[in-house]
Scaffold this motif. Structure first.
Motif, PDB file in Angstrom:
ATOM      1  N   ARG A 550       4.442 -10.729  28.151  1.00 31.47           N
ATOM      2  CA  ARG A 550       3.753 -11.509  27.110  1.00 31.47           C
ATOM      3  C   ARG A 550       2.534 -12.198  27.703  1.00 31.47           C
ATOM      4  N   PRO A 551       1.480 -11.461  28.038  1.00 31.83           N
ATOM      5  CA  PRO A 551       0.318 -12.079  28.689  1.00 31.83           C
ATOM      6  C   PRO A 551      -0.438 -13.067  27.807  1.00 31.83           C
ATOM      7  N   ASP A 552      -0.073 -13.123  26.514  1.00 32.05           N
ATOM      8  CA  ASP A 552      -0.707 -14.079  25.618  1.00 32.05           C
ATOM      9  C   ASP A 552      -0.112 -15.478  25.729  1.00 32.05           C
ATOM     10  N   LEU A 553       1.084 -15.583  26.287  1.00 35.06           N
ATOM     11  CA  LEU A 553       1.791 -16.865  26.323  1.00 35.06           C
ATOM     12  C   LEU A 553       1.136 -17.924  27.215  1.00 35.06           C
ATOM     13  N   GLU A 555      -1.903 -18.790  27.720  1.00 34.54           N
ATOM     14  CA  GLU A 555      -2.928 -19.528  26.983  1.00 34.54           C
ATOM     15  C   GLU A 555      -2.301 -20.428  25.931  1.00 34.54           C
ATOM     16  N   VAL A 556      -1.252 -19.940  25.277  1.00 35.12           N
ATOM     17  CA  VAL A 556      -0.547 -20.752  24.277  1.00 35.12           C
ATOM     18  C   VAL A 556       0.071 -21.982  24.933  1.00 35.12           C
ATOM     19  N   ILE A 557       0.683 -21.781  26.096  1.00 28.08           N
ATOM     20  CA  ILE A 557       1.322 -22.892  26.816  1.00 28.08           C
ATOM     21  C   ILE A 557       0.275 -23.899  27.278  1.00 28.08           C
ATOM     22  N   SER A 558      -0.866 -23.396  27.765  1.00 30.52           N
ATOM     23  CA  SER A 558      -1.907 -24.309  28.237  1.00 30.52           C
ATOM     24  C   SER A 558      -2.453 -25.173  27.111  1.00 30.52           C
ATOM     25  N   LYS A 559      -2.516 -24.631  25.891  1.00 32.54           N
ATOM     26  CA  LYS A 559      -2.978 -25.426  24.753  1.00 32.54           C
ATOM     27  C   LYS A 559      -1.897 -26.383  24.272  1.00 32.54           C
ATOM     28  N   ARG A 560      -0.653 -25.933  24.354  1.00 35.46           N
ATOM     29  CA  ARG A 560       0.460 -26.779  23.896  1.00 35.46           C
ATOM     30  C   ARG A 560       0.616 -27.986  24.816  1.00 35.46           C
ATOM     31  N   TYR A 561       0.429 -27.799  26.093  1.00 34.50           N
ATOM     32  CA  TYR A 561       0.534 -28.893  27.058  1.00 34.50           C
ATOM     33  C   TYR A 561      -0.839 -29.137  27.687  1.00 34.50           C
TER      34      TYR A 561
END
Length: 650
Positions: A550-553, A555-561
């Motif tokens: 899941r190479p998209d995760l 970036e999602v994690i960096s925005k979430r935290y």
């Protein structure tokens, strides 16, 4: 040839090569330059390996002065050699890694206009490190200590037309000077309390300091031995890049990759680790100093590893790995497991040099692109680089059977079995650090060698494996990265290899753990009963899921935290604080001294003010000098009258 003569050969061979190549760089050809420097280091390696064999076979320790530089108030300042098993091991590791880097440099720097100058620098660097590890007194230790700092400044700023390289070299030089201030204060305290600069005499007299006190602040006393050890360790914090003096090391990646491998693997950054181990007879006398060392090391091990999770520069990820692994070594020293710290220094030298040189091989293939976001899928183009880099990665993570597994697990056990206060905190730091190490290491592997190819078409068309002068050192370093742990863990850590060189506390952590050690094979099996191995596998699995599945995760994690991500991207704001608070404050303080102290107080009051006062007094006094005879006669009469009146009254 005697051992003493071999020692002279070991230090003089790379020095001679550096001097001839450096002074004659405009006249000597490229093949002659690298041949001369490689020959010098090869001679040093062969002689070092022979001395190591002799020491293992039971040769006596050599402790001999080469010459006396000066004698002041009974204190002898000498150049001399102390060759025991600790020194022999360090000499062999340093020269082997340096030899691999020298050969690798032929391929990496082939098109650089400063080719001869670079070879002169790295040979001089090798000489400086050898002088440091072979010293038998604090004068020579300090010479080698400062010499590696000076040459590292030249190497980090080798590409001096780049502003970033100049900034990085100055940063490394200044931060190391801060640590070196503590180091020289520690040496001064040693001279004050022991009256000697010789290791043997200092160690013999050190127990006599235990009954003494020193008052650093009114009403607060400390033990001189604690002050000495903490001061020496501040020097080690600079050289071995421990919090908060770590900031120079990631920026040192501005230098060419060969020097990144040389500085970060077996030489400059391990000088602090070696020094603390050499000074173990002093550190073992102060539990407070040991607590300080362990706390700093464990904190560095985890928090510097976290920075590798957000860096996209392939060399900087490995640099943060170096910071973390130096923290592991320091934590081992602070826990009392001096042998475990040196053992990890040795294994780390091989697999970390391998990782840096493999990264350099990738950079060559990518036309000096270092951003991992523009790589991917390189394993099919560079199989030798990939598999050797994989060996280095597995060793770094501590996968069972690799060299790093033996040394890292022993550090964790050393901290676990320690009785130094704060060892519970240190244990969790180094244990969680295993997961973090696996995560950032295989993030690098998956982003660089696996997944979708993200480079441009021009780069893809020209991708190919590096030449043999690059891949041969990779293979040479990969072999000990696999086998050195199997061969040396029992004699080096649990045997008498370091007897007489490093203090083995009778009630130390390794002594308590030794009842559970029954050979390398059983140690490997027993590791599966401990959590460290599973933390490592969990980190690899997390990296696979985040960067392949899941190479998209990410970036999602960096925005979430986002706040945590910014904290890591900004490296805990240490650089911001240093540049905007410390540097600005120091400049403001200096400007104040200049404007108010120099211009107002010194120039305005003391210098110019004195001149103006004398001029004012002179302007009044010269009114008396009229040139008329009757004025002078009148003044004489008045003066004579006053003198007679004073005599009559008396």
């Amino acid at each position: 040839m005697s051992m003493y003569e071999l020692c002279l050969l070991i230090v003089l061979a790379p020095l001679a090569a550096a001097v001839v190549t450096g002074l004659g760089c405009r006249y000597i050809s490229r093949p002659a330059a690298h041949s001369l420097c490689i020959a010098g280091v090869a001679v040093s390696f062969a002689a070092s390996a022979w001395i190591l064999k002799q020491m293992v076979d039971g040769a006596p320790v050599l402790n001999q002065a080469v010459y006396t530089w000066a004698v002041s108030d009974g204190i002898r300042m000498e150049i001399g050699f102390l060759i025991d098993r600790l020194t022999a091991l360090m000499m062999t590791v340093v020269t082997f890694v340096s030899l691999a880097v020298h050969v690798y440099t032929i391929g990496y720097m082939k098109d650089d206009p400063g080719y001869q100058r670079f070879f002169a620098y790295i040979s001089l660097f090798t000489f400086s490190m050898l002088m440091l590890v072979m010293a038998n007194n604090f004068v020579q230790l300090f010479f080698g200590w400062e010499a590696v700092g000076l040459v590292s400044y030249l190497l980090i700023g080798f590409w001096y037309k780049r502003p970033s390289a100049i900034f990085a070299s100055l940063k490394a030089f200044i931060v190391n000077r801060i640590g070196d201030f503590g180091f020289i204060m520690g040496i001064a305290a040693i001279v004050y309390y022991t009256g000697s600069l010789d290791y043997r005499e200092v160690f013999e007299r050190a127990p006599g300091m235990l009954g003494l006190e020193i008052f650093l602040t009114p009403g607060e006393s400390s033990k001189p031995i604690t002050v000495i050890c903490v001061s020496l360790f501040i020097g080690a914090m600079g050289k071995s890049a421990q919090l908060p003096l770590h900031v120079w090391l990631p920026d040192s990646m501005e230098g060419p990759t060969p020097i990144s491998a040389l500085i970060h693997a077996a030489t400059m950054v391990t000088a602090g680790i070696f020094m603390v181990a050499r000074m173990s007879p002093l550190f073992a006398l102060s539990r407070d100093a040991m607590h300080f060392v362990m706390a700093i090391g464990a904190t560095t091990a985890l928090f510097m590893g976290l920075l590798g999770l957000v860096s996209n520069d392939i060399k900087r990820v490995i640099a943060y790995s170096t910071l973390s692994q130096l923290g592991y070594m320091t934590a081992a020293l602070g826990s009392g497991g001096f042998a475990a710290g040196i053992f990890h220094l040795m294994t780390h030298a091989f697999f970390k040099a391998l990782l840096f040189l493999a990264a350099g091989s990738v950079i060559i293939a990518m036309h000096h692109e270092q951003d991992m976001r523009r790589m991917g899928g390189l394993r099919r183009y560079m199989p030798i680089t990939y598999w050797t880099c994989m060996i280095g990665a597995l060793a770094l993570v501590g996968i069972p059977g690799m060299s790093g597994f033996f040394s890292k697990d022993l550090i964790i056990e050393s901290v676990r079995y320690s009785t130094i206060s704060g060892h519970h905190y240190a244990y969790w730091m180094v244990l969680v650090g295993v997961f973090v190490t696996a995560l950032y290491t295989f993030r690098l592997m998956f982003m660089t060698f696996h997944g979708r190819e993200r480079m441009d078409e021009h780069t893809r068309e020209h991708l190919h494996e590096s030449p043999w002068v690059v891949t041969l050192p990779l293979i040479a370093l990969a072999i000990p990265s696999i086998f050195i742990g199997w061969l040396t863990v029992e004699p080096v850590v649990f045997g008498d290899f370091f007897a007489g060189s490093i203090v083995h506390p009778v009630n130390g952590p390794l002594a308590r753990y030794s009842v559970h050690f029954h050979g390398a094979g059983e140690f490997l099996i027993d590791a599966f009963r401990e959590p460290a191995v599973y933390f490592a596998f969990a980190g690899i699995a997390a990296a696979w899921f985040l960067y392949l599945k899941r190479p998209d995760l990410p970036e999602v994690i960096s925005k979430r935290y986002a706040r945590l991500y910014r904290l890591l991207v900004n490296k805990y704001y240490f650089d911001w604080f240093n540049e905007n608070v410390v540097a600005v404050g120091v400049r403001s303080f200096g400007t104040g001294l200049w404007k108010r102290g120099d211009e107002v107080a010194i120039d305005g009051v003391l210098v110019n003010g004195t001149a103006r006062a004398i001029g004012a007094i002179a302007s009044v006094v010269r009114q008396v000098q009229t040139g008329y005879l009757y004025h002078y006669a009148f003044a004489m009469i008045i003066g004579l009258s006053l003198l007679i009146g004073w005599l009559l009254l008396k």
